[in-house]
Design a protein around this motif. Structure first.
Motif, PDB file in Angstrom:
ATOM      1  N   THR A 312       0.839  -1.191   0.000  1.00  0.00           N
ATOM      2  CA  THR A 312       0.000   0.000   0.000  1.00  0.00           C
ATOM      3  C   THR A 312       0.876   1.244   0.000  1.00  0.00           C
ATOM      4  OG1 THR A 312      -0.142   0.156   2.425  1.00  0.00           O
ATOM      5  CG2 THR A 312      -1.796  -1.198   1.312  1.00  0.00           C
ATOM      6  N   ILE A 313       0.391   2.281  -0.666  1.00  0.00           N
ATOM      7  CA  ILE A 313       1.102   3.557  -0.689  1.00  0.00           C
ATOM      8  C   ILE A 313       1.050   4.217   0.688  1.00  0.00           C
ATOM      9  CG2 ILE A 313       1.172   5.847  -1.726  1.00  0.00           C
ATOM     10  CD1 ILE A 313       2.062   3.649  -3.590  1.00  0.00           C
ATOM     11  N   VAL A 314      -0.104   4.141   1.344  1.00  0.00           N
ATOM     12  CA  VAL A 314      -0.245   4.752   2.672  1.00  0.00           C
ATOM     13  C   VAL A 314       0.690   4.076   3.666  1.00  0.00           C
ATOM     14  CG1 VAL A 314      -1.836   5.166   4.589  1.00  0.00           C
ATOM     15  CG2 VAL A 314      -2.619   5.459   2.238  1.00  0.00           C
ATOM     16  N   GLY A 315       0.787   2.752   3.604  1.00  0.00           N
ATOM     17  CA  GLY A 315       1.695   2.039   4.491  1.00  0.00           C
ATOM     18  C   GLY A 315       3.142   2.434   4.265  1.00  0.00           C
ATOM     19  N   SER A 316       3.530   2.589   2.992  1.00  0.00           N
ATOM     20  CA  SER A 316       4.904   3.012   2.688  1.00  0.00           C
ATOM     21  C   SER A 316       5.175   4.411   3.222  1.00  0.00           C
ATOM     22  CB  SER A 316       5.141   2.969   1.177  1.00  0.00           C
ATOM     23  OG  SER A 316       5.042   1.645   0.691  1.00  0.00           O
ATOM     24  N   LEU A 317       4.198   5.302   3.086  1.00  0.00           N
ATOM     25  CA  LEU A 317       4.359   6.658   3.625  1.00  0.00           C
ATOM     26  C   LEU A 317       4.533   6.634   5.135  1.00  0.00           C
ATOM     27  CD1 LEU A 317       4.294   9.757   3.333  1.00  0.00           C
ATOM     28  CD2 LEU A 317       1.799   9.622   3.513  1.00  0.00           C
ATOM     29  N   LEU A 318       3.749   5.797   5.811  1.00  0.00           N
ATOM     30  CA  LEU A 318       3.892   5.679   7.264  1.00  0.00           C
ATOM     31  C   LEU A 318       5.260   5.111   7.632  1.00  0.00           C
ATOM     32  CD1 LEU A 318       0.345   4.336   8.208  1.00  0.00           C
ATOM     33  CD2 LEU A 318       1.260   6.618   8.632  1.00  0.00           C
ATOM     34  N   GLY A 319       5.763   4.193   6.798  1.00  0.00           N
ATOM     35  CA  GLY A 319       7.107   3.675   7.045  1.00  0.00           C
ATOM     36  C   GLY A 319       8.165   4.755   6.934  1.00  0.00           C
ATOM     37  N   VAL A 320       8.029   5.636   5.949  1.00  0.00           N
ATOM     38  CA  VAL A 320       8.962   6.763   5.809  1.00  0.00           C
ATOM     39  C   VAL A 320       8.878   7.683   7.015  1.00  0.00           C
ATOM     40  CG1 VAL A 320       9.518   8.792   4.429  1.00  0.00           C
ATOM     41  CG2 VAL A 320       8.921   6.679   3.289  1.00  0.00           C
ATOM     42  N   LEU A 321       7.661   7.970   7.461  1.00  0.00           N
ATOM     43  CA  LEU A 321       7.487   8.851   8.617  1.00  0.00           C
ATOM     44  C   LEU A 321       8.066   8.236   9.887  1.00  0.00           C
ATOM     45  CD1 LEU A 321       3.861  10.198   7.985  1.00  0.00           C
ATOM     46  CD2 LEU A 321       6.032  11.406   7.649  1.00  0.00           C
ATOM     47  N   ILE A 322       7.967   6.922  10.014  1.00  0.00           N
ATOM     48  CA  ILE A 322       8.542   6.260  11.193  1.00  0.00           C
ATOM     49  C   ILE A 322      10.053   6.433  11.209  1.00  0.00           C
ATOM     50  CG2 ILE A 322       9.040   3.984  12.187  1.00  0.00           C
ATOM     51  CD1 ILE A 322       6.184   3.188  11.542  1.00  0.00           C
TER      52      ILE A 322
END
Length: 374
Positions: A312-322
């Protein structure tokens, strides 16, 4: 009369041997009858479609936990509301460039590939767009050059993998070395300064108090989400990554689609090259070092399977934010980069191990027990 009699008799015999034609059936009645015997529809949370939502909620919980750790370790900073807002924007700016690269990387990994050359593509796109000849064409020429160079290198990767039948790991590893070398050759191993005020202002300026880099990240994330979840291209990406042979038998041109996936990754690298050049007001062959590892790690943290077929794109974005929040947390506490890297490595290992656990198995077990009891 005698001639018609055998025909009538034969017709009656055939009619007797065949079932009578059933009357027309109302589709609504059929649907209602089928609904009585069909299994109940699973909710978004219990079904397979809710797996991504549950994973993203878990990532949000990790972000909240990191913020709580920051508050506990540096209460003097978090007591200042203006500092908190400024620090939040700092985290977003820190995540912007890697976030754009991660969107392209997510598509490649979902499609069953890997791209180790994204950092080198950023370097060659940034160096090529900041040459004196290119800067003479103004900001438009610099942006156009970065996008075209990134797209072209991505196309070469895709062609080598699809039609050259090279393993993605080998093809992109070779491109990593070659692109870094070409960037060093173009720049003569020197740092090239950007003299364009518009390009330099992308990182320095804000709109409504939010940096322009964050708007670029948001636009790329939204575009990537729509492309993956609301278009045929996204469905084909999942199909190619899940089972290339089945996708081919279904009529999907797997080779062409793979080329497009790597071209998309290269295009995201071209965008990131402009963003990174704006932040440093310069470009060099060593820029974006190890960005490929950050992008792959963020995608994995976000739930993208390395074997392809899910992400998921949203999951990848959350991974970057983490990862950006961890970097910020270590910075405000004055901890070393080495310790930060060890923590990131542990998070990556934990994410891969978690991917191997079937989250739906417990729910299926409980539902089966409830059905048996009933």
């Amino acid at each position: 009369m005698s001639e018609d009699a055998p025909t009538s008799t034969a017709t009656s015999e055939r009619s007797a041997g065949l079932p009578a034609q059933s009357p027309p059936v109302d589709p609504a009645v059929t649907h209602a009858a089928a609904g009585k015997t069909a299994a109940p529809r699973l909710s978004w949370w219990s079904g397979d479609g809710g797996e991504g939502a549950k994973r993203n909620l878990g990532l949000i919980a990790v972000l909240v936990a990191l913020v709580v750790i920051g508050i506990a370790t540096r209460p003097d900073l978090y007591s200042d509301s203006s500092w908190v807002w400024g620090n939040f924007l700092t985290i977003l700016k820190l995540a912007s460039v890697v976030g754009v690269v991660t969107v392209g990387m997510t598509f490649v990994i979902i499609g069953g590939g890997i791209d180790l050359s994204v950092g080198a593509i950023i370097a060659i796109a940034g160096v090529w767009s900041t040459t004196v000849a290119t800067q003479n064409f103004g900001a438009g020429g610099m942006i156009f050059t970065a996008l075209v160079v990134g797209l072209s290198v991505g196309l070469i990767n895709g062609l080598l993998i699809s039609y050259g039948k090279l393993v993605p790991f080998i093809a992109t590893l070779a491109m990593l070395v070659a692109a870094r070398g070409l960037a060093a050759e173009i720049s003569n191993k020197q740092t090239q300064v950007s003299d364009n005020d518009f390009i330099n202002g992308i990182a320095a300026n804000s709109l409504l108090g939010i940096p322009l880099l964050v708007y670029i990240l948001a636009a790329v994330v939204i575009g990537g989400w729509v492309l993956l979840n609301r278009t045929t291209f996204g469905r084909r990406t999942v199909a190619v990554g899940g089972n290339p042979e089945a996708a081919r038998l279904a009529g999907i041109n797997v080779k062409r689609h793979t080329v497009l996936l790597y071209a998309l990754s290269g295009l995201c690298c071209g965008i990131a090259a402009i963003m990174l050049t704006s932040q440093a007001t310069s470009a060099q062959a060593a820029m974006a070092n190890l960005y490929e590892l950050d992008a792959i790690a963020a995608a994995i943290i976000g739930g993208t399977l390395l074997s392809g077929g899910r992400g998921t794109i949203v999951g990848s974005l959350l991974g970057v934010l983490i990862f950006s929040t961890i970097t910020n947390l270590f910075a405000i506490n004055g901890l070393s980069t080495e310790a930060q890297n060890m923590v990131k490595g542990g998070i990556i290992v934990a994410a891969v191990l978690i991917q191997q656990v079937q989250f739906g198995s417990l729910g299926k077990f409980l539902r089966r027990n409830r059905a048996t009891t009933a």
